[in-house]
Design a protein around this motif. Structure first.
Motif, PDB file in Angstrom:
ATOM      1  N   ASP A  25      32.470 -30.781  13.496  1.00 26.36           N
ATOM      2  CA  ASP A  25      31.266 -31.263  13.019  1.00 26.36           C
ATOM      3  C   ASP A  25      30.273 -31.308  13.983  1.00 26.36           C
ATOM      4  O   ASP A  25      30.370 -32.145  14.685  1.00 26.36           O
ATOM      5  N   VAL A  26      29.166 -30.552  14.276  1.00 22.43           N
ATOM      6  CA  VAL A  26      28.154 -30.493  15.139  1.00 22.43           C
ATOM      7  C   VAL A  26      27.219 -31.707  14.925  1.00 22.43           C
ATOM      8  O   VAL A  26      26.487 -32.209  15.792  1.00 22.43           O
ATOM      9  N   ASN A  27      27.102 -32.290  13.847  1.00 22.90           N
ATOM     10  CA  ASN A  27      26.520 -33.598  13.485  1.00 22.90           C
ATOM     11  C   ASN A  27      27.200 -34.715  13.645  1.00 22.90           C
ATOM     12  O   ASN A  27      26.962 -35.765  13.118  1.00 22.90           O
ATOM     13  N   VAL A  75      28.338 -31.367  25.170  1.00 25.86           N
ATOM     14  CA  VAL A  75      27.938 -30.768  24.216  1.00 25.86           C
ATOM     15  C   VAL A  75      27.729 -29.382  24.577  1.00 25.86           C
ATOM     16  O   VAL A  75      27.522 -28.811  25.734  1.00 25.86           O
ATOM     17  N   ARG A  76      27.425 -28.476  23.743  1.00 28.30           N
ATOM     18  CA  ARG A  76      27.127 -27.137  23.830  1.00 28.30           C
ATOM     19  C   ARG A  76      25.818 -26.844  22.940  1.00 28.30           C
ATOM     20  O   ARG A  76      25.226 -27.584  22.414  1.00 28.30           O
ATOM     21  N   PRO A  77      25.107 -25.597  23.144  1.00 24.59           N
ATOM     22  CA  PRO A  77      23.622 -25.456  22.752  1.00 24.59           C
ATOM     23  C   PRO A  77      23.536 -25.817  21.127  1.00 24.59           C
ATOM     24  O   PRO A  77      22.544 -26.266  20.830  1.00 24.59           O
ATOM     25  N   GLU A  78      24.679 -25.466  20.402  1.00 24.10           N
ATOM     26  CA  GLU A  78      24.451 -25.736  18.955  1.00 24.10           C
ATOM     27  C   GLU A  78      24.479 -27.081  18.546  1.00 24.10           C
ATOM     28  O   GLU A  78      24.271 -27.569  17.605  1.00 24.10           O
ATOM     29  N   ILE A 108      23.590 -35.719  29.744  1.00 23.23           N
ATOM     30  CA  ILE A 108      24.355 -34.398  29.154  1.00 23.23           C
ATOM     31  C   ILE A 108      25.057 -33.425  30.274  1.00 23.23           C
ATOM     32  O   ILE A 108      24.541 -33.182  31.311  1.00 23.23           O
ATOM     33  N   ASP A 109      26.285 -33.300  29.781  1.00 27.15           N
ATOM     34  CA  ASP A 109      27.203 -32.665  30.963  1.00 27.15           C
ATOM     35  C   ASP A 109      26.999 -31.110  31.011  1.00 27.15           C
ATOM     36  O   ASP A 109      26.818 -30.511  29.985  1.00 27.15           O
ATOM     37  N   HIS A 110      27.192 -30.754  32.201  1.00 28.74           N
ATOM     38  CA  HIS A 110      27.117 -29.230  32.303  1.00 28.74           C
ATOM     39  C   HIS A 110      25.876 -28.602  31.844  1.00 28.74           C
ATOM     40  O   HIS A 110      26.034 -27.207  31.348  1.00 28.74           O
ATOM     41  N   GLY A 111      24.917 -29.263  31.688  1.00 31.94           N
ATOM     42  CA  GLY A 111      23.624 -28.649  31.253  1.00 31.94           C
ATOM     43  C   GLY A 111      23.592 -28.112  29.940  1.00 31.94           C
ATOM     44  O   GLY A 111      22.992 -27.510  29.419  1.00 31.94           O
ATOM     45  N   ALA A 112      24.768 -28.689  29.036  1.00 27.96           N
ATOM     46  CA  ALA A 112      24.872 -28.440  27.770  1.00 27.96           C
ATOM     47  C   ALA A 112      25.652 -26.701  27.475  1.00 27.96           C
ATOM     48  O   ALA A 112      25.595 -26.240  26.511  1.00 27.96           O
ATOM     49  N   LYS A 113      26.151 -26.383  28.627  1.00 26.64           N
ATOM     50  CA  LYS A 113      26.998 -25.131  28.589  1.00 26.64           C
ATOM     51  C   LYS A 113      26.200 -24.139  28.080  1.00 26.64           C
ATOM     52  O   LYS A 113      27.005 -23.435  27.298  1.00 26.64           O
ATOM     53  N   PRO A 114      25.075 -23.656  28.697  1.00 26.66           N
ATOM     54  CA  PRO A 114      24.328 -22.515  28.157  1.00 26.66           C
ATOM     55  C   PRO A 114      25.209 -21.317  28.441  1.00 26.66           C
ATOM     56  O   PRO A 114      26.166 -21.021  29.294  1.00 26.66           O
ATOM     57  N   TRP A 155      19.253 -21.235  24.399  1.00 29.45           N
ATOM     58  CA  TRP A 155      19.492 -22.736  24.821  1.00 29.45           C
ATOM     59  C   TRP A 155      18.317 -23.435  25.282  1.00 29.45           C
ATOM     60  O   TRP A 155      18.188 -24.689  25.160  1.00 29.45           O
ATOM     61  N   ALA A 156      17.241 -22.727  25.856  1.00 26.76           N
ATOM     62  CA  ALA A 156      16.149 -23.317  26.702  1.00 26.76           C
ATOM     63  C   ALA A 156      15.453 -24.129  25.930  1.00 26.76           C
ATOM     64  O   ALA A 156      15.128 -25.426  26.255  1.00 26.76           O
TER      65      ALA A 156
END
Length: 279
Positions: A113-115, A140-143, A162-168, A180-181
């Motif tokens: 669940d992304v939310n 998290v990831r971009p989504e 935010i870990d790892h720049g949100a993994k773009p 992502w940007a």
């Protein structure tokens, strides 16, 4: 220049909670302990690290806190609790009594669940996290970034990184950047949110050269600024893509055009201030 590694892990394959990395990730499918990292940090001028949980179990958090107690270079620990289990708050209070415990990291990227982070059931636990003065690592990831904007607005007193720049998805080139940007820039508008310059190489695949990474790094510097950006290795996951020293050298080259004080922020001071690391 004194450097702090804001994100590293240890794990033991024999631990009862161990379930990642899996055997197919052969380069990192082994035990990792302080003795393995010490030569890397001594060779690169890293003085302190932040040890981050790698498994969603209370026992693993206790395990890494024990390591931190015995390891001088580990200045802080980010652990795990189940934010939807009120019974875990007793454990959170216990963890918070540890001199090196800094905050928590729910493994959001693994939750379908992304939310999820917006569920009302998390509010009582997050209120305790805030009361204890702890931090929140957003894996998290971009989504997830649209929900993350709502999350950080809902909890303005919760320090979020935010870990790892949100993994773009750097491996996708321009497509990955565009997906992502704008989303990461929207989160960066919130002044109590910081970001880790970490984990990018493992998202890059064949696009791991300086020219491939630079647009992503420049975007993070431009949106968060040096005052809210911290370097991390993500070791030993990093070993899937690069040696420890090579990633740090790459980041040093990226930030070399900044002033010395701005470089110091990214390479150490932001992590020290965010996690309230002991000298």
């Amino acid at each position: 220049m004194d450097v702090v590694d804001s994100h590293q892990h240890f794990w033991s394959l024999s631990a009862s909670w161990f379930d990642w990395p899996t055997p197919d990730l052969k380069p990192i499918y082994r035990d990792y302990a302080p003795a393995d990292l010490l030569p890397e940090i001594e060779a690169t001028g890293v003085s302190k690290t932040v040890l981050v949980q790698a498994a969603p179990y209370l026992a693993e958090t206790s395990f890494i806190l024990d390591i931190a107690l015995k390891t001088e270079f580990v200045a802080g620990v980010v652990g795990w609790i189940d934010l939807e289990q009120p019974g875990h708050l007793v454990d959170l209070e216990r963890f918070a009594d540890h001199s090196k415990f800094c905050g928590i990291r729910p493994m959001i990227q693994s939750i379908p669940d992304v939310n999820w982070m917006l569920r009302p059931s998390l509010q009582p636990s997050l209120a305790v996290v805030e009361r204890l003065g702890l931090t929140f690592d957003a894996l998290v990831r971009p989504e997830h970034l649209e929900a993350l904007v709502a999350f950080v607005d809902r909890y303005p007193n919760l320090p979020v990184v935010i870990d790892h720049g949100a993994k773009p998805e750097i491996a996708k080139g321009r497509e990955g950047f565009d997906a992502w940007a704008d989303r990461i820039a929207a989160v960066a508008e919130r002044p109590h949110v910081v970001c880790k310059l970490s984990g990018l190489l493992t998202e890059a695949g064949a696009r791991a050269g300086a020219d491939d990474l630079l647009p992503f790094v420049d975007h993070l510097i431009g949106t968060f600024g040096p005052q809210r950006l911290m370097w991390g290795s993500d070791w030993p996951v990093l070993e899937l893509a690069s040696p420890y020293s090579a990633w740090l050298d790459q980041v040093r080259a990226f930030v070399a055009r900044l002033s010395e004080s701005e470089q110091k922020l990214i390479l150490g001071d932001v992590a020290r201030n965010f996690y309230h690391l002991q000298a």
